[in-house]
Motif scaffolding. Sequence first.
Motif, PDB file in Angstrom:
ATOM      1  N   GLU A  77       0.813  -1.206   0.000  1.00  0.00           N
ATOM      2  CA  GLU A  77       0.000   0.000   0.000  1.00  0.00           C
ATOM      3  C   GLU A  77       0.853   1.265   0.000  1.00  0.00           C
ATOM      4  O   GLU A  77       0.522   2.245  -0.660  1.00  0.00           O
ATOM      5  CB  GLU A  77      -0.940   0.009   1.212  1.00  0.00           C
ATOM      6  CG  GLU A  77      -2.053  -1.001   1.125  1.00  0.00           C
ATOM      7  CD  GLU A  77      -2.972  -0.777  -0.066  1.00  0.00           C
ATOM      8  OE1 GLU A  77      -3.305   0.390  -0.357  1.00  0.00           O
ATOM      9  OE2 GLU A  77      -3.351  -1.768  -0.706  1.00  0.00           O
ATOM     10  N   ARG A  79       3.713   1.600  -1.351  1.00  0.00           N
ATOM     11  CA  ARG A  79       4.275   1.770  -2.698  1.00  0.00           C
ATOM     12  C   ARG A  79       3.267   2.398  -3.657  1.00  0.00           C
ATOM     13  O   ARG A  79       3.646   2.939  -4.689  1.00  0.00           O
ATOM     14  CB  ARG A  79       4.775   0.437  -3.233  1.00  0.00           C
ATOM     15  CG  ARG A  79       5.943  -0.058  -2.402  1.00  0.00           C
ATOM     16  CD  ARG A  79       6.767  -1.133  -3.026  1.00  0.00           C
ATOM     17  NE  ARG A  79       6.940  -1.104  -4.449  1.00  0.00           N
ATOM     18  CZ  ARG A  79       8.024  -0.660  -5.075  1.00  0.00           C
ATOM     19  NH1 ARG A  79       9.026  -0.153  -4.373  1.00  0.00           N
ATOM     20  NH2 ARG A  79       8.125  -0.719  -6.367  1.00  0.00           N
ATOM     21  N   LYS A  80       1.975   2.340  -3.326  1.00  0.00           N
ATOM     22  CA  LYS A  80       0.943   2.931  -4.173  1.00  0.00           C
ATOM     23  C   LYS A  80       0.754   4.427  -3.915  1.00  0.00           C
ATOM     24  O   LYS A  80       0.091   5.103  -4.691  1.00  0.00           O
ATOM     25  CB  LYS A  80      -0.400   2.233  -3.942  1.00  0.00           C
ATOM     26  CG  LYS A  80      -0.434   0.784  -4.373  1.00  0.00           C
ATOM     27  CD  LYS A  80      -1.790   0.181  -4.040  1.00  0.00           C
ATOM     28  CE  LYS A  80      -1.839  -1.291  -4.349  1.00  0.00           C
ATOM     29  NZ  LYS A  80      -3.155  -1.867  -3.972  1.00  0.00           N
ATOM     30  N   VAL A  81       1.319   4.937  -2.846  1.00  0.00           N
ATOM     31  CA  VAL A  81       1.132   6.340  -2.481  1.00  0.00           C
ATOM     32  C   VAL A  81       1.824   7.237  -3.507  1.00  0.00           C
ATOM     33  O   VAL A  81       2.953   6.976  -3.918  1.00  0.00           O
ATOM     34  CB  VAL A  81       1.692   6.620  -1.066  1.00  0.00           C
ATOM     35  CG1 VAL A  81       1.667   8.107  -0.745  1.00  0.00           C
ATOM     36  CG2 VAL A  81       0.922   5.831  -0.031  1.00  0.00           C
ATOM     37  N   VAL A  82       1.132   8.298  -3.908  1.00  0.00           N
ATOM     38  CA  VAL A  82       1.724   9.281  -4.811  1.00  0.00           C
ATOM     39  C   VAL A  82       2.301  10.389  -3.939  1.00  0.00           C
ATOM     40  O   VAL A  82       1.566  11.161  -3.327  1.00  0.00           O
ATOM     41  CB  VAL A  82       0.668   9.849  -5.787  1.00  0.00           C
ATOM     42  CG1 VAL A  82       1.300  10.909  -6.684  1.00  0.00           C
ATOM     43  CG2 VAL A  82       0.058   8.734  -6.593  1.00  0.00           C
ATOM     44  N   TRP A  83       3.613  10.438  -3.848  1.00  0.00           N
ATOM     45  CA  TRP A  83       4.276  11.409  -2.990  1.00  0.00           C
ATOM     46  C   TRP A  83       4.371  12.748  -3.698  1.00  0.00           C
ATOM     47  O   TRP A  83       4.497  12.808  -4.918  1.00  0.00           O
ATOM     48  CB  TRP A  83       5.675  10.903  -2.619  1.00  0.00           C
ATOM     49  CG  TRP A  83       5.608   9.623  -1.850  1.00  0.00           C
ATOM     50  CD1 TRP A  83       5.851   8.370  -2.329  1.00  0.00           C
ATOM     51  CD2 TRP A  83       5.249   9.455  -0.478  1.00  0.00           C
ATOM     52  NE1 TRP A  83       5.665   7.447  -1.343  1.00  0.00           N
ATOM     53  CE2 TRP A  83       5.298   8.081  -0.198  1.00  0.00           C
ATOM     54  CE3 TRP A  83       4.872  10.344   0.526  1.00  0.00           C
ATOM     55  CZ2 TRP A  83       4.999   7.578   1.051  1.00  0.00           C
ATOM     56  CZ3 TRP A  83       4.583   9.831   1.780  1.00  0.00           C
ATOM     57  CH2 TRP A  83       4.645   8.465   2.032  1.00  0.00           C
ATOM     58  N   PRO A  84       4.301  13.853  -2.951  1.00  0.00           N
ATOM     59  CA  PRO A  84       4.371  15.174  -3.594  1.00  0.00           C
ATOM     60  C   PRO A  84       5.772  15.440  -4.137  1.00  0.00           C
ATOM     61  O   PRO A  84       6.768  14.914  -3.635  1.00  0.00           O
ATOM     62  CB  PRO A  84       4.041  16.139  -2.450  1.00  0.00           C
ATOM     63  CG  PRO A  84       4.403  15.407  -1.205  1.00  0.00           C
ATOM     64  CD  PRO A  84       4.145  13.957  -1.497  1.00  0.00           C
ATOM     65  N   THR A  85       5.808  16.293  -5.169  1.00  0.00           N
ATOM     66  CA  THR A  85       7.105  16.695  -5.698  1.00  0.00           C
ATOM     67  C   THR A  85       7.750  17.676  -4.730  1.00  0.00           C
ATOM     68  O   THR A  85       7.124  18.147  -3.785  1.00  0.00           O
ATOM     69  CB  THR A  85       6.936  17.378  -7.066  1.00  0.00           C
ATOM     70  OG1 THR A  85       6.188  18.581  -6.885  1.00  0.00           O
ATOM     71  CG2 THR A  85       6.251  16.459  -8.061  1.00  0.00           C
ATOM     72  N   GLU A  88       5.815  20.968  -4.774  1.00  0.00           N
ATOM     73  CA  GLU A  88       4.549  20.902  -4.036  1.00  0.00           C
ATOM     74  C   GLU A  88       4.781  20.913  -2.528  1.00  0.00           C
ATOM     75  O   GLU A  88       4.064  21.587  -1.783  1.00  0.00           O
ATOM     76  CB  GLU A  88       3.775  19.645  -4.426  1.00  0.00           C
ATOM     77  CG  GLU A  88       3.256  19.652  -5.837  1.00  0.00           C
ATOM     78  CD  GLU A  88       2.713  18.300  -6.270  1.00  0.00           C
ATOM     79  OE1 GLU A  88       1.884  18.286  -7.189  1.00  0.00           O
ATOM     80  OE2 GLU A  88       3.113  17.275  -5.694  1.00  0.00           O
TER      81      GLU A  88
END
Length: 126
Positions: A77, A79-85, A88
């Motif tokens: 789960e 690994r599915k997280v979209v981390w901010p740039t 951002e």
Amino acid sequence: MANPSVETVNTSSDKLMLIAGVLLVLAGFVGFFWLGGQEWYVRGAALAVGVIAGVVVGLLSTPGKGFIAFAKDSYKEVRKVVWPTRKEATQTTLVVFGFVFVMAVFLWISDKSIEWVIFSAILGWK
């Protein structure tokens, strides 16, 4: 209603494995202090062997296997997280700092206004 995801240790073999794991960890700590006159690496090895053996025995029990499955699912789960740039994250941090500054100024003005009303206007203190 009870939480269905809560798992209890019901079998005697699981209880014995968990007790054995705790006893092995305790044996590692006892060995560490009992070997007080030995070199640091002997004491550290006794501690490490006890702790590692206890953890392995605990993980071989049914609750331990459930914990391993939970850890694997959690890793999938994450690994599915979209981390901010970086941009951002920087913008969000600046917005938070700006809001904190504005709130600090607002609370300071409110505090000084209430102080003036109470001490100067009502009580007549200077």
